[in-house]
Enzyme design. Structure first.
Site, PDB file in Angstrom:
ATOM      1  N   LEU A   8       0.824  -1.207   0.000  1.00  6.85           N
ATOM      2  CA  LEU A   8       0.000   0.000   0.000  1.00  6.85           C
ATOM      3  C   LEU A   8       0.861   1.261   0.000  1.00  6.85           C
ATOM      4  CD1 LEU A   8      -2.647  -1.002   2.705  1.00  6.85           C
ATOM      5  CD2 LEU A   8      -3.109  -0.597   0.266  1.00  6.85           C
ATOM      6  N   SER A   9       0.274   2.371  -0.393  1.00  2.87           N
ATOM      7  CA  SER A   9       0.970   3.653  -0.266  1.00  2.87           C
ATOM      8  C   SER A   9       1.330   3.874   1.204  1.00  2.87           C
ATOM      9  CB  SER A   9       0.054   4.785  -0.749  1.00  2.87           C
ATOM     10  OG  SER A   9       0.721   6.017  -0.617  1.00  2.87           O
ATOM     11  N   GLY A  10       2.595   4.208   1.435  1.00  5.08           N
ATOM     12  CA  GLY A  10       3.062   4.418   2.806  1.00  5.08           C
ATOM     13  C   GLY A  10       3.640   3.173   3.449  1.00  5.08           C
ATOM     14  N   ALA A  11       3.659   2.056   2.705  1.00  3.36           N
ATOM     15  CA  ALA A  11       4.153   0.800   3.284  1.00  3.36           C
ATOM     16  C   ALA A  11       5.671   0.789   3.472  1.00  3.36           C
ATOM     17  CB  ALA A  11       3.729  -0.378   2.407  1.00  3.36           C
ATOM     18  N   LYS A  13       7.879   0.987   0.560  1.00  2.00           N
ATOM     19  CA  LYS A  13       8.517   0.437  -0.645  1.00  2.00           C
ATOM     20  C   LYS A  13       9.670   1.303  -1.140  1.00  2.00           C
ATOM     21  CE  LYS A  13       4.700   0.800  -3.014  1.00  2.00           C
ATOM     22  NZ  LYS A  13       3.809   1.431  -2.010  1.00  2.00           N
ATOM     23  N   SER A  81       1.133  -1.690  -7.405  1.00  2.00           N
ATOM     24  CA  SER A  81       0.898  -3.008  -8.018  1.00  2.00           C
ATOM     25  C   SER A  81      -0.338  -3.749  -7.509  1.00  2.00           C
ATOM     26  CB  SER A  81       2.147  -3.880  -7.802  1.00  2.00           C
ATOM     27  OG  SER A  81       2.147  -5.000  -8.621  1.00  2.00           O
TER      28      SER A  81
HETATM   29  N1  LIG Z   1       9.503   0.584   8.662  1.00  2.00           N
HETATM   30  C1  LIG Z   1       9.145   1.859   8.800  1.00  2.00           C
HETATM   31  N2  LIG Z   1       9.040   2.402  10.031  1.00  2.00           N
HETATM   32  C2  LIG Z   1       8.668   3.705  10.181  1.00  2.00           C
HETATM   33  N3  LIG Z   1       8.389   4.541   9.163  1.00  2.00           N
HETATM   34  C3  LIG Z   1       8.483   4.054   7.924  1.00  2.00           C
HETATM   35  C4  LIG Z   1       8.861   2.697   7.683  1.00  2.00           C
HETATM   36  N4  LIG Z   1       8.862   2.498   6.336  1.00  2.00           N
HETATM   37  C5  LIG Z   1       8.512   3.656   5.780  1.00  2.00           C
HETATM   38  N5  LIG Z   1       8.303   4.606   6.728  1.00  2.00           N
HETATM   39  C6  LIG Z   1       7.893   5.988   6.490  1.00  2.00           C
HETATM   40  O1  LIG Z   1       6.625   5.949   5.900  1.00  2.00           O
HETATM   41  C7  LIG Z   1       6.527   6.923   4.887  1.00  2.00           C
HETATM   42  C8  LIG Z   1       6.137   6.264   3.583  1.00  2.00           C
HETATM   43  O2  LIG Z   1       7.198   5.449   3.109  1.00  2.00           O
HETATM   44  P1  LIG Z   1       7.461   5.279   1.546  1.00  2.00           P
HETATM   45  O3  LIG Z   1       7.415   6.580   0.849  1.00  2.00           O
HETATM   46  O4  LIG Z   1       8.701   4.462   1.407  1.00  2.00           O
HETATM   47  O5  LIG Z   1       6.182   4.421   1.139  1.00  2.00           O
HETATM   48  P2  LIG Z   1       5.781   3.835  -0.271  1.00  2.00           P
HETATM   49  O6  LIG Z   1       5.392   2.420  -0.031  1.00  2.00           O
HETATM   50  O7  LIG Z   1       6.835   4.091  -1.264  1.00  2.00           O
HETATM   51  O8  LIG Z   1       4.457   4.671  -0.626  1.00  2.00           O
HETATM   52  P3  LIG Z   1       3.906   5.167  -2.067  1.00  2.00           P
HETATM   53  O9  LIG Z   1       3.217   3.969  -2.687  1.00  2.00           O
HETATM   54  O10 LIG Z   1       2.925   6.237  -1.726  1.00  2.00           O
HETATM   55  O11 LIG Z   1       5.055   5.663  -2.888  1.00  2.00           O
HETATM   56  C9  LIG Z   1       7.867   7.647   4.823  1.00  2.00           C
HETATM   57  O12 LIG Z   1       7.746   8.831   5.553  1.00  2.00           O
HETATM   58  C10 LIG Z   1       8.811   6.682   5.489  1.00  2.00           C
HETATM   59  O13 LIG Z   1       9.853   7.346   6.138  1.00  2.00           O
HETATM   60 MG   LIG Z   2       6.892   5.169  -3.020  1.00  2.00          MG
END
Ligand SMILES: Nc1ncnc2c1ncn2[C@@H]1O[C@H](COP(=O)(O)OP(=O)(O)OP(=O)(O)O)[C@@H](O)[C@H]1O
Ligand SMILES: [Mg+2]
Length: 173
Positions: A8-11, A13, A81
């Protein structure tokens, strides 16, 4: 090999994917990092976030990875995805495919919400948000599933788990 990060967004990745790519590049220079958000800018025509737009984006990313893979370029790809059919296509067409699912609870990503999309969706200001009005189908055949508590560890620890699980890459230049 194409290393494909789903969630998901914020997961996490992108954050973890960049670390994984950087570490792999220490021994393997023919590797690119592909981020779903960057690629939307590369296409230039912004397919949008409707299901149809997401399907077009998924098709483009899978075909780009196939092109790179066919020329011996490895990729770490961070992409939301939501299409099992494109994940199956990847597995059928890439020379090697390693799929990782970041199984982070919706409540956790909503609490992070760095792009503000979940709050906007809950307030009715945003549509086409996966996990809210677009259902998320977890990948059916992930090679590595990261769940709580490990997927909530610091990002370096998650990157290490992935690096430990990956098959080795050639040391090609
Ligand atoms: N394991 C973790 N523990 C704490 N914070 C995290 C962790 N992983 C990611 N974050 C934080 O969560 C936020 C989202 O992470 P990230 O941008 O990598 O997500 P994403 O899966 O790429 O989302 P998107 O699909 O929107 O691009 C960032 O601020 C990141 O620092
Ligand atoms: Mg991302």
């Amino acid at each position: 090999m194409i290393i494909w990060l789903i969630g998901l967004s914020g997961a996490g990745k992108s954050t973890v994917g960049r670390i994984v790519a950087e570490r792999l590049r220490q021994n393997c220079r023919n590797l690119v990092y592909l981020d779903g958000d960057d690629l939307r800018e590369v296409w230039g025509d912004s397919p949008g976030h409707t299901i149809e737009g997401r399907a077009l984006n998924a098709q483009r990313i899978s075909h780009l990875c196939h092109l790179l893979d066919s020329q011996g370029i490895h990729a770490v790809t961070a992409i939301l995805s939501i299409f099992p059919e494109w994940q199956a296509w990847n597995r059928a067409y890439f020379s090697r495919y390693f799929e990782i699912y970041f199984d982070v609870p919706l409540e956790t990503v909503e609490a992070r919400d760095p792009k503000g999309i979940y709050a906007a969706a809950r307030a009715g200001r945003e549509k086409n948000v996966v996990g809210i009005d677009i259902p998320f189908t977890p990948p059916l055949n992930a090679d590595l599933i990261l769940q709580p508590p490990e997927v909530l560890e610091p990002v370096d620890a998650i990157a290490n788990r992935i690096l430990d699980a990956l098959p080795s890459l050639e040391m090609a230049e």
